[in-house]
Scaffold this motif. Sequence first.
Motif, mmCIF file in Angstrom:
data_model
loop_
_atom_site.group_PDB
_atom_site.id
_atom_site.type_symbol
_atom_site.label_atom_id
_atom_site.label_comp_id
_atom_site.label_asym_id
_atom_site.label_seq_id
_atom_site.Cartn_x
_atom_site.Cartn_y
_atom_site.Cartn_z
ATOM 1 N N LEU A 160 31.438 99.019 63.306
ATOM 2 C CA LEU A 160 31.388 98.713 64.742
ATOM 3 C C LEU A 160 31.924 97.321 65.014
ATOM 4 N N ASN A 161 32.798 97.217 66.019
ATOM 5 C CA ASN A 161 33.221 95.911 66.504
ATOM 6 C C ASN A 161 33.358 95.949 68.024
ATOM 7 N N LEU A 162 33.162 94.802 68.643
ATOM 8 C CA LEU A 162 33.273 94.661 70.092
ATOM 9 C C LEU A 162 34.555 93.921 70.421
ATOM 10 N N SER A 163 35.212 94.329 71.497
ATOM 11 C CA SER A 163 36.416 93.635 71.953
ATOM 12 C C SER A 163 36.293 93.314 73.432
ATOM 13 N N PHE A 164 36.727 92.124 73.791
ATOM 14 C CA PHE A 164 36.728 91.666 75.173
ATOM 15 C C PHE A 164 38.144 91.209 75.508
ATOM 16 N N THR A 165 38.725 91.823 76.524
ATOM 17 C CA THR A 165 40.118 91.564 76.882
ATOM 18 C C THR A 165 40.212 91.168 78.349
ATOM 19 N N ALA A 166 41.031 90.179 78.630
ATOM 20 C CA ALA A 166 41.241 89.741 80.010
ATOM 21 C C ALA A 166 42.715 89.427 80.214
ATOM 22 N N SER A 167 43.208 89.740 81.405
ATOM 23 C CA SER A 167 44.592 89.466 81.765
ATOM 24 C C SER A 167 44.631 89.054 83.224
ATOM 25 N N ALA A 168 45.423 88.042 83.540
ATOM 26 C CA ALA A 168 45.514 87.567 84.916
ATOM 27 C C ALA A 168 46.892 86.976 85.162
ATOM 28 N N GLY A 169 47.314 87.021 86.414
ATOM 29 C CA GLY A 169 48.609 86.466 86.756
ATOM 30 C C GLY A 169 48.721 86.167 88.228
ATOM 31 N N ALA A 170 49.616 85.246 88.557
ATOM 32 C CA ALA A 170 49.860 84.883 89.953
ATOM 33 C C ALA A 170 51.310 84.465 90.100
ATOM 34 N N MET A 171 51.875 84.746 91.274
ATOM 35 C CA MET A 171 53.238 84.317 91.563
ATOM 36 C C MET A 171 53.381 84.037 93.051
ATOM 37 N N LEU A 172 54.241 83.093 93.370
ATOM 38 C CA LEU A 172 54.525 82.735 94.753
ATOM 39 C C LEU A 172 55.984 82.332 94.875
ATOM 40 N N PRO A 173 56.619 82.681 95.983
ATOM 41 C CA PRO A 173 57.988 82.208 96.209
ATOM 42 C C PRO A 173 57.976 80.744 96.629
ATOM 43 N N TRP A 174 59.079 80.072 96.413
ATOM 44 C CA TRP A 174 59.198 78.711 96.907
ATOM 45 C C TRP A 174 60.529 78.567 97.632
ATOM 46 N N ASP A 175 60.537 77.621 98.547
ATOM 47 C CA ASP A 175 61.696 77.401 99.416
ATOM 48 C C ASP A 175 62.294 76.049 99.073
ATOM 49 N N LEU A 176 63.593 76.015 98.812
ATOM 50 C CA LEU A 176 64.268 74.778 98.428
ATOM 51 C C LEU A 176 64.132 73.705 99.495
ATOM 52 N N GLU A 177 64.069 74.113 100.763
ATOM 53 C CA GLU A 177 63.997 73.136 101.846
ATOM 54 C C GLU A 177 62.580 72.613 102.056
ATOM 55 N N ARG A 178 61.592 73.252 101.424
ATOM 56 C CA ARG A 178 60.199 72.854 101.635
ATOM 57 C C ARG A 178 59.537 72.332 100.372
ATOM 58 N N LEU A 179 60.311 72.083 99.334
ATOM 59 C CA LEU A 179 59.707 71.578 98.114
ATOM 60 C C LEU A 179 58.870 70.330 98.398
ATOM 61 N N PRO A 180 57.717 70.160 97.715
ATOM 62 C CA PRO A 180 57.192 71.033 96.653
ATOM 63 C C PRO A 180 56.287 72.147 97.172
ATOM 64 N N ARG A 181 56.346 72.451 98.469
ATOM 65 C CA ARG A 181 55.472 73.477 99.031
ATOM 66 C C ARG A 181 55.986 74.874 98.708
ATOM 67 N N VAL A 182 55.043 75.811 98.551
ATOM 68 C CA VAL A 182 55.421 77.209 98.392
ATOM 69 C C VAL A 182 55.681 77.801 99.763
ATOM 70 N N SER A 183 56.221 79.019 99.764
ATOM 71 C CA SER A 183 56.561 79.672 101.019
ATOM 72 C C SER A 183 55.812 80.997 101.116
ATOM 73 N N PRO A 184 54.573 80.992 101.638
ATOM 74 C CA PRO A 184 53.785 82.221 101.661
ATOM 75 C C PRO A 184 54.298 83.265 102.644
ATOM 76 N N VAL A 185 55.199 82.903 103.544
ATOM 77 C CA VAL A 185 55.704 83.868 104.520
ATOM 78 C C VAL A 185 56.744 84.780 103.887
ATOM 79 N N GLN A 186 57.588 84.221 103.046
ATOM 80 C CA GLN A 186 58.640 84.990 102.394
ATOM 81 C C GLN A 186 58.045 85.878 101.306
ATOM 82 N N PRO A 187 58.327 87.172 101.307
ATOM 83 C CA PRO A 187 57.761 88.046 100.271
ATOM 84 C C PRO A 187 58.461 87.859 98.933
ATOM 85 N N THR A 188 57.727 88.105 97.868
ATOM 86 C CA THR A 188 58.318 88.110 96.537
ATOM 87 C C THR A 188 59.087 89.407 96.326
ATOM 88 N N CYS A 189 59.955 89.412 95.328
ATOM 89 C CA CYS A 189 60.743 90.609 95.023
ATOM 90 C C CYS A 189 59.859 91.630 94.317
#
Length: 473
Positions: free
Chosen positions: A294-323
């Motif tokens: 017998l053995n126990l396994s614990f697995t976790a996975s997480a991720g996040a992504m956001l678009p960014w706008d060259l004209e608004r750096l260093p801010r992200v652009s939450p209005v523009q959708p990701t691909c």
Amino acid sequence: MAKDPNVDYQALFEQIKTAPCKVSQVEKANDVKGEPLRTKPHLIDRELERVYAASTLEEIHAALEEAGRNLQQLGVFKRMDMLLNELPEDEPDACSLVLDLEEKNWYKVHAATYVQGNENTFEAGAGLHNITGHAEHLVASVEYGTQSSSQASLSYEQPRVLGFPAVLDARLHRLVNSHQRASSFTETLRGGALGVKSLSGRHSLQYEMGWRRLEDVAGRVASRAVLAQAGDYLKAAARYTFMVDNRDQPGAPTQGWAVRACTEVAGLAPGAGSLRFAKQQIDAQYLIRLASFLNLSFTASAGAMLPWDLERLPRVSPVQPTCIADRFFLGGPSSLRGFRTKGVGPTDTRRPQAGEPADSGPAKRDALGGDLYASVMAAANFPLPHPAFKALNAHGHIFANGGSLVQLSGVNQPIPQRVREFGNTWRWSVGAGVVLPTWVGRFEANYVAVLSAQEHDRVKRGLQLGFASSIFL
């Protein structure tokens, strides 16, 4: 030369290991077929420099072990033997080294079939290895899937580039990924990548540039959300991957831990139509052996992504959708059992097909993926008693699985509100089944009960069969 069983070689080595000794000559034997080695002499001599510099038998022994590891990392030798010999008595502090190397074949062909997601794929390839003697590897491969996916690639690898413990990798490819079944679009990507990775596998850095086209090749059935993403894009991205794997064995580990983190930044090229986003993903697994059975396994996975706008750096652009082709998806044995592949998260209604009656049943929906996701699993793994299962290295498991997925951008809602929705919409399932490790991933046959789901999730209760391709499952 056969060893004398009456001699304690370890004790003898301990007595003389600090005595002065130098390698005064090196003899490089021909290949077993009597032909000269293809590998260039300077590649071998480069790895023997520390052997030449050693001044005691102990130093020579350590230098030979390191040289052996370095030569093995070139990936061109099937066998290598290193033998030290004494020289005549007039040179008591000198020895000679006999280096006997057997090279691998200069070509290799392969063919295989495997299952990825809901698609059966046939793969064939051919490679030329060390053909010019510089330990290079040139591989061409093609893949064809039952859902019209295909891939053609030409790659070049150079291990221990300039003597460093790293592999240089250059690749040209044309990829066609069909997402018609779940999301009503097809992705075509033409481009290349240049990268370097450590021989230990811990670090990898890659720059990718390619032209991507998203289209509804089936014709006028994709949802409006998918159609809004159709068109041509330039993807120029750098990706860094860090991985540590301290588990006890590949394929079916029973104890230890592993962590992989992948950071990607896209938009590293000027011009309109260039995708710009930042993406982070982390996978981790921890295993505890409670007993031999017998053995126990614990697995976790997480991720996040956001678009960014060259004209608004260093801010992200939450209005523009990701691909949609870069987003995260959940569902299936690889991420969230009890749900179909890509069956969790935001969706949009597909348009009816021409001539389809209005009362033909619930409208089909396209999986849109998300920008923020997490999944967790806890499992108890145990051997199965029948000898057939033992011969196949199969085992049973009882598990609990959970996960959530939301979009952060392009939804006209503030990010904090989306994060709260992420925490309030977790899906949960429990089940038991049989796991069979294979070279393409873990094949699982599970019976699953879904404890919680959200509207429009594609649930798969009861028996669920499939491959889990992630090494963290």
